[in-house]
Design an enzyme around this catalytic site. Structure first.
Site, PDB file in Angstrom:
ATOM      1  N   HIS A 234      -3.014  -6.048   2.679  1.00  0.00           N
ATOM      2  CA  HIS A 234      -2.727  -6.282   1.257  1.00  0.00           C
ATOM      3  C   HIS A 234      -2.762  -7.771   0.947  1.00  0.00           C
ATOM      4  O   HIS A 234      -1.772  -8.489   1.120  1.00  0.00           O
ATOM      5  CB  HIS A 234      -1.379  -5.688   0.850  1.00  0.00           C
ATOM      6  CG  HIS A 234      -1.212  -5.624  -0.642  1.00  0.00           C
ATOM      7  ND1 HIS A 234      -1.506  -4.485  -1.384  1.00  0.00           N
ATOM      8  CD2 HIS A 234      -0.838  -6.562  -1.537  1.00  0.00           C
ATOM      9  CE1 HIS A 234      -1.290  -4.735  -2.669  1.00  0.00           C
ATOM     10  NE2 HIS A 234      -0.873  -5.993  -2.787  1.00  0.00           N
ATOM     11  N   CYS A 235      -3.913  -8.218   0.505  1.00  0.00           N
ATOM     12  CA  CYS A 235      -4.042  -9.606   0.046  1.00  0.00           C
ATOM     13  C   CYS A 235      -5.053  -9.612  -1.096  1.00  0.00           C
ATOM     14  O   CYS A 235      -5.771  -8.632  -1.310  1.00  0.00           O
ATOM     15  CB  CYS A 235      -4.477 -10.517   1.193  1.00  0.00           C
ATOM     16  SG  CYS A 235      -5.936  -9.969   2.078  1.00  0.00           S
ATOM     17  N   HIS A 236      -5.036 -10.697  -1.840  1.00  0.00           N
ATOM     18  CA  HIS A 236      -5.894 -10.804  -3.018  1.00  0.00           C
ATOM     19  C   HIS A 236      -6.671 -12.110  -2.988  1.00  0.00           C
ATOM     20  O   HIS A 236      -6.293 -13.055  -2.289  1.00  0.00           O
ATOM     21  CB  HIS A 236      -5.068 -10.833  -4.307  1.00  0.00           C
ATOM     22  CG  HIS A 236      -4.042  -9.751  -4.441  1.00  0.00           C
ATOM     23  ND1 HIS A 236      -4.363  -8.447  -4.739  1.00  0.00           N
ATOM     24  CD2 HIS A 236      -2.684  -9.787  -4.350  1.00  0.00           C
ATOM     25  CE1 HIS A 236      -3.242  -7.727  -4.822  1.00  0.00           C
ATOM     26  NE2 HIS A 236      -2.222  -8.522  -4.580  1.00  0.00           N
TER      27      HIS A 236
ATOM     28  N   THR B 165      -5.109  -7.342 -10.779  1.00  0.00           N
ATOM     29  CA  THR B 165      -5.244  -6.940 -12.178  1.00  0.00           C
ATOM     30  C   THR B 165      -5.764  -8.074 -13.066  1.00  0.00           C
ATOM     31  O   THR B 165      -6.337  -7.807 -14.120  1.00  0.00           O
ATOM     32  CB  THR B 165      -3.908  -6.445 -12.743  1.00  0.00           C
ATOM     33  OG1 THR B 165      -2.926  -7.480 -12.598  1.00  0.00           O
ATOM     34  CG2 THR B 165      -3.438  -5.193 -12.030  1.00  0.00           C
TER      35      THR B 165
ATOM     36  N   ARG C 266      -7.730   1.309  -6.675  1.00  0.00           N
ATOM     37  CA  ARG C 266      -6.296   1.167  -6.905  1.00  0.00           C
ATOM     38  C   ARG C 266      -5.944   1.716  -8.285  1.00  0.00           C
ATOM     39  O   ARG C 266      -6.607   1.387  -9.275  1.00  0.00           O
ATOM     40  CB  ARG C 266      -5.927  -0.307  -6.840  1.00  0.00           C
ATOM     41  CG  ARG C 266      -4.425  -0.572  -6.754  1.00  0.00           C
ATOM     42  CD  ARG C 266      -4.180  -2.058  -6.717  1.00  0.00           C
ATOM     43  NE  ARG C 266      -2.849  -2.411  -6.262  1.00  0.00           N
ATOM     44  CZ  ARG C 266      -2.262  -3.558  -6.578  1.00  0.00           C
ATOM     45  NH1 ARG C 266      -2.897  -4.462  -7.322  1.00  0.00           N
ATOM     46  NH2 ARG C 266      -1.053  -3.838  -6.148  1.00  0.00           N
TER      47      ARG C 266
ATOM     48  N   ARG D  27       3.880  -4.042 -16.811  1.00  0.00           N
ATOM     49  CA  ARG D  27       3.756  -5.484 -16.966  1.00  0.00           C
ATOM     50  C   ARG D  27       2.413  -5.992 -16.430  1.00  0.00           C
ATOM     51  O   ARG D  27       2.052  -7.145 -16.639  1.00  0.00           O
ATOM     52  CB  ARG D  27       4.932  -6.212 -16.301  1.00  0.00           C
ATOM     53  CG  ARG D  27       4.937  -6.186 -14.815  1.00  0.00           C
ATOM     54  CD  ARG D  27       6.074  -6.995 -14.220  1.00  0.00           C
ATOM     55  NE  ARG D  27       6.263  -6.640 -12.836  1.00  0.00           N
ATOM     56  CZ  ARG D  27       5.511  -7.096 -11.842  1.00  0.00           C
ATOM     57  NH1 ARG D  27       4.558  -7.950 -12.076  1.00  0.00           N
ATOM     58  NH2 ARG D  27       5.717  -6.692 -10.606  1.00  0.00           N
TER      59      ARG D  27
ATOM     60  N   TYR E 256       0.172   2.001  -7.024  1.00  0.00           N
ATOM     61  CA  TYR E 256       1.233   1.008  -7.214  1.00  0.00           C
ATOM     62  C   TYR E 256       2.097   1.475  -8.375  1.00  0.00           C
ATOM     63  O   TYR E 256       1.624   1.563  -9.510  1.00  0.00           O
ATOM     64  CB  TYR E 256       0.610  -0.367  -7.502  1.00  0.00           C
ATOM     65  CG  TYR E 256       1.610  -1.522  -7.479  1.00  0.00           C
ATOM     66  CD1 TYR E 256       2.807  -1.442  -6.782  1.00  0.00           C
ATOM     67  CD2 TYR E 256       1.333  -2.706  -8.161  1.00  0.00           C
ATOM     68  CE1 TYR E 256       3.697  -2.505  -6.761  1.00  0.00           C
ATOM     69  CE2 TYR E 256       2.228  -3.781  -8.143  1.00  0.00           C
ATOM     70  CZ  TYR E 256       3.412  -3.664  -7.435  1.00  0.00           C
ATOM     71  OH  TYR E 256       4.307  -4.698  -7.418  1.00  0.00           O
TER      72      TYR E 256
ATOM     73  N   ASP F 279       0.473  -9.830   1.071  1.00  0.00           N
ATOM     74  CA  ASP F 279       0.500  -9.957  -0.402  1.00  0.00           C
ATOM     75  C   ASP F 279       0.144 -11.364  -0.870  1.00  0.00           C
ATOM     76  O   ASP F 279       0.413 -11.732  -2.018  1.00  0.00           O
ATOM     77  CB  ASP F 279       1.838  -9.521  -1.014  1.00  0.00           C
ATOM     78  CG  ASP F 279       1.696  -9.297  -2.521  1.00  0.00           C
ATOM     79  OD1 ASP F 279       0.629  -8.848  -2.963  1.00  0.00           O
ATOM     80  OD2 ASP F 279       2.644  -9.618  -3.271  1.00  0.00           O
TER      81      ASP F 279
HETATM   82  C1  0GY Z   1       0.837  -7.263  -5.778  1.00  0.00           C
HETATM   83  C2  0GY Z   1       1.828  -7.210  -6.836  1.00  0.00           C
HETATM   84  C3  0GY Z   1       1.687  -7.581  -8.125  1.00  0.00           C
HETATM   85  C4  0GY Z   1       0.454  -7.868  -8.787  1.00  0.00           C
HETATM   86  C5  0GY Z   1      -0.727  -7.244  -8.583  1.00  0.00           C
HETATM   87  O1  0GY Z   1      -2.937  -6.814  -9.025  1.00  0.00           O
HETATM   88  C6  0GY Z   1      -1.937  -7.433  -9.387  1.00  0.00           C
HETATM   89  O2  0GY Z   1      -1.905  -8.139 -10.372  1.00  0.00           O
HETATM   90  O3  0GY Z   1      -0.861  -6.384  -7.607  1.00  0.00           O
HETATM   91  C7  0GY Z   1       2.908  -7.690  -8.933  1.00  0.00           C
HETATM   92  O4  0GY Z   1       2.933  -8.470  -9.888  1.00  0.00           O
HETATM   93  O5  0GY Z   1       3.900  -6.980  -8.601  1.00  0.00           O
HETATM   94  O6  0GY Z   1       0.681  -6.309  -5.044  1.00  0.00           O
HETATM   95  O7  0GY Z   1       0.160  -8.247  -5.671  1.00  0.00           O
END
Ligand code: 0GY
Length: 312
Positions: free
Chosen positions: A39-41, A85, A132, A138, A165, A264
């Site tokens: 889980h990373c972005h 997101t 996802r 939010r 999520y 994360d």
């Molecule tokens: C996470 C948690 C969050 C955000 C997102 O995709 C996202 O914007 O997942 C959060 O704000 O709780 O998993 O990164």
């Protein structure tokens, strides 16, 4: 030494945005060879991969090279890049990061119900293995369940899964919908328990009963997001994220073969503090207390899910 400011390219960061931690400590726990960050972005960079018009926040850039550096520093071998997101359903930054990792990364995409089979085939070739579904108001405007069901039916033949999520209080309403989906499920951040409620209580029991269904995987991630007690006290009186440990340990003990770990990084939307990613790994031996459970959590479970043809 003054740290260089972190930016969003031509965009303005959300006021109060906390940037990811620069120059993290050495990993507090030695990760075993083959460890996967599930889980990373990546965020942008905004100048190259613009943030989506419909986003609910504007982060600071977090590029694939910066993610690569962090993983090299921590000793992470492979990764799963989850579409954030702030990029909406434009998967270009995520796909670019996955492709660049040359087989050492998988991706989780966001797609719309009108996605074509050709587009899905292209994502699959790039390394995407799931989509996802996000239910946090939010972060997104919720999609109708019928649209999500259409997406799930389209991706099922590819052998993909759905990453979900949601907030713990929404599970009761969502559980039947999840169960009817024709794919495996991966639950983000343990279903976001309220850690002020005991792990033996009815709320967490509902989550555990859900997680014991076949084909459900659970990410035991984000203590820094779920904790109310927070990071370690300066006087050493309290360990970091102490209140999340009992919940996570229970999940690891009940489901040793279907738990997953992740960083994360770059920790979007934290408000109180930004963790040092090197110190965050100290969480792992506290929730997975044997060598065997750690190996499953970090190496063999994610390999089975994301690299079934090339397990570690
Ligand atoms: C996470 C948690 C969050 C955000 C997102 O995709 C996202 O914007 O997942 C959060 O704000 O709780 O998993 O990164």
């Amino acid at each position: 030494m003054t740290k260089p400011p972190q930016t969003s390219g031509p965009f303005q960061k959300t006021p109060g945005w906390l940037d990811w931690y620069q120059n993290p400590s050495p990993s507090a726990f030695t990760l075993p060879p083959g460890t996967v960050d599930t889980h990373c972005h990546v965020f942008g960079p905004g100048a190259e991969f613009p943030y989506a018009p419909e986003r609910k926040y504007t982060p600071c850039d977090a590029s694939k090279d910066q993610l690569d550096s962090l993983h090299a520093h921590l000793g992470v071998a492979r990764r799963v890049v989850v579409q954030a997101t702030c990029h909406g359903a434009d998967n270009s930054a995520m796909v670019d990061a996955v492709r660049a990792a040359d087989g050492r990364a998988r991706g989780i995409a966001t797609v719309r119900p009108d996605v074509t089979d050709a587009e899905l085939a292209g994502l699959h070739a790039a390394g995407v293995r799931g989509v996802r579904f996000n239910f946090l108001k939010r972060l997104v405007n919720r999609s109708p369940k019928e649209d999500l069901a259409v997406i799930a039916r389209k991706i099922a033949p590819l052998g993909w899964h759905v990453v979900v999520y949601f907030e713990s209080q929404d599970l009761a309403e969502l559980a039947d919908f999840f169960t009817a989906l024709p794919t495996p499920l991966v639950v983000d951040h343990m279903g976001r328990p309220d850690v002020e409620l005991p792990p033996e209580g009815p709320e967490f029991a509902r989550f555990l009963r859900f997680a014991e269904r076949a084909d459900v995987w659970v990410k035991v991630t984000c203590p820094e997001r779920l904790s109310r007690t927070g990071p370690p006290a300066l006087d050493g009186e309290r360990e970091s994220y102490q209140d999340v440990v009992p919940h996570a340990r229970k999940v690891v003990e009940e489901f040793p073969d279907s738990v997953l770990w992740g960083t994360d990084w770059p920790h979007p939307n934290l408000t109180g503090h930004m963790p040092d990613d090197g110190l965050l790994t100290s969480w792992i031996p506290r929730i997975a207390v044997t060598d065997e459970s750690r190996r499953k959590l970090l190496v063999t479970n994610p390999a089975r899910l994301y690299w079934p043809d090339d397990p570690a």
